[in-house]
Design a protein around this motif. Sequence first.
Motif, short mmCIF file in Angstrom:
data_model
loop_
_atom_site.label_atom_id
_atom_site.label_comp_id
_atom_site.label_asym_id
_atom_site.label_seq_id
_atom_site.Cartn_x
_atom_site.Cartn_y
_atom_site.Cartn_z
N LEU A 1 0.83 -1.21 0.00
CA LEU A 1 0.00 0.00 0.00
C LEU A 1 0.86 1.26 0.00
N ILE A 2 2.00 1.18 0.71
CA ILE A 2 2.91 2.34 0.76
C ILE A 2 3.41 2.69 -0.64
N PHE A 3 3.75 1.68 -1.45
CA PHE A 3 4.21 1.93 -2.82
C PHE A 3 3.17 2.73 -3.61
N VAL A 4 1.90 2.35 -3.43
CA VAL A 4 0.82 3.03 -4.15
C VAL A 4 0.65 4.47 -3.65
N VAL A 5 0.72 4.65 -2.33
CA VAL A 5 0.58 6.00 -1.76
C VAL A 5 1.71 6.91 -2.23
N ILE A 6 2.93 6.37 -2.28
CA ILE A 6 4.07 7.18 -2.75
C ILE A 6 3.87 7.58 -4.21
N ARG A 7 3.27 6.68 -5.00
CA ARG A 7 2.94 7.04 -6.38
C ARG A 7 1.94 8.19 -6.42
N LYS A 8 0.97 8.17 -5.49
CA LYS A 8 -0.02 9.24 -5.43
C LYS A 8 0.63 10.56 -4.99
N ILE A 9 1.61 10.47 -4.10
CA ILE A 9 2.32 11.68 -3.67
C ILE A 9 3.12 12.27 -4.83
N GLY A 10 3.77 11.36 -5.60
CA GLY A 10 4.51 11.80 -6.78
C GLY A 10 5.77 12.58 -6.41
N PRO A 11 6.32 13.29 -7.41
CA PRO A 11 7.60 14.00 -7.20
C PRO A 11 7.45 15.37 -6.53
N SER A 12 6.23 15.71 -6.13
CA SER A 12 6.01 17.06 -5.58
C SER A 12 6.59 17.22 -4.18
N GLU A 13 6.83 16.11 -3.49
CA GLU A 13 7.34 16.18 -2.13
C GLU A 13 8.81 15.78 -2.07
N ASN A 14 9.58 16.47 -1.25
CA ASN A 14 10.97 16.10 -1.01
C ASN A 14 11.02 14.76 -0.25
N PRO A 15 11.88 13.83 -0.67
CA PRO A 15 11.97 12.54 0.02
C PRO A 15 12.22 12.66 1.52
N LEU A 16 12.95 13.70 1.93
CA LEU A 16 13.22 13.92 3.36
C LEU A 16 11.92 14.16 4.13
N VAL A 17 10.98 14.86 3.50
CA VAL A 17 9.69 15.14 4.16
C VAL A 17 8.90 13.85 4.31
N ILE A 18 8.92 13.01 3.28
CA ILE A 18 8.20 11.74 3.32
C ILE A 18 8.75 10.85 4.43
N ILE A 19 10.07 10.74 4.50
CA ILE A 19 10.71 9.92 5.54
C ILE A 19 10.43 10.52 6.91
N ASN A 20 10.47 11.85 7.01
CA ASN A 20 10.30 12.51 8.30
C ASN A 20 8.89 12.28 8.86
N TYR A 21 7.87 12.36 8.01
CA TYR A 21 6.50 12.07 8.45
C TYR A 21 6.45 10.67 9.07
N PHE A 22 7.03 9.72 8.37
CA PHE A 22 7.06 8.32 8.82
C PHE A 22 7.74 8.20 10.18
N MET A 23 8.91 8.82 10.31
CA MET A 23 9.69 8.67 11.54
C MET A 23 9.09 9.44 12.72
N VAL A 24 8.51 10.61 12.47
CA VAL A 24 7.85 11.36 13.55
C VAL A 24 6.67 10.56 14.09
N MET A 25 5.88 9.96 13.19
CA MET A 25 4.74 9.16 13.62
C MET A 25 5.20 7.90 14.35
N ALA A 26 6.31 7.31 13.89
CA ALA A 26 6.87 6.15 14.57
C ALA A 26 7.37 6.54 15.96
N PHE A 27 7.97 7.73 16.06
CA PHE A 27 8.47 8.24 17.33
C PHE A 27 7.33 8.40 18.34
N VAL A 28 6.24 9.03 17.90
CA VAL A 28 5.09 9.27 18.78
C VAL A 28 4.41 7.95 19.14
#
Length: 272
Positions: free
Chosen positions: A148-175
């Motif tokens: 599902l993550i692969f599909v969501v990343i396709r929906k996000i597309g190139p508009s987002e910086n990869p650092l932002v995508i990883i950071n969302y993931f890690m902040v949520m994992a942290f909390v």
Amino acid sequence: MIFSVIAFALMSSFVKYLSDFNVYQIVFFRSIGTLFFTVPLIVKNKISFLGNKKKWLFARGLLGVISLTCFFQSLNYLPVGTAVSLRYVAPIFAAIFALIFLKEKIKPIQWCLFFIAFVGVLIIKGFGADVNYIGLVFVLLSAVFLGLIFVVIRKIGPSENPLVIINYFMVMAFVFGGLMSIPYWRNPTSIELLLFLSTGVLGYVGQLYMTKAFQAQETNLIAPIKYLEVVITILIGAFWFGEIYNSWTIFGILLIVSGLIYNIYVKQNDTK
């Protein structure tokens, strides 16, 4: 890509070694090690922490936390090489979800290759050494959410910086990891703390060098090297943890890897 697969293999092995700790505490420390890199880089490059497609970024982060937690949990029940191998069926689920949500077509030969990989899963479960049913469920759930993550990343597309995508993931994992680990918290020793934080560093290094590899060469040349992670984790499992992989397990892993590697070539040739 070789640096990447070594980093990911070591990360999985460290998590296996730390499996006496609750999985939520492992997720918590895994996020800290990565946030140590992503937050300063986002600040340095003056990138927005929130990004543009907040809904999809949140979805990617949530799915990532679920997938990561399920995978780490599976390592409590499965040999590390088997768990890593079974998680690699994620492209099957990704293709099915892409067919449903993105209307991407799957060629008949791809269905055959997915079937071969799935037969590998059945062989590992039916004949492999020490394959726990609970661990199998956890690792397959991890693969489903990774798909599902692969599909969501396709929906996000190139508009987002990869650092932002990883950071969302890690902040949520942290909390999530931090809150959920409170009832089970156990103070790690100095060595255990170092290994905990190393999982985050290795995860970041794995992502970084995988990205660099795909930027430097064509996908069909680089992607198959990713499956070296299976070989490395099997070797680590055998020599470090004394895990046993019988001939049926190895055969099942070969079916999974060969089916999915050939699928990469089919997809790449289809896009040329």
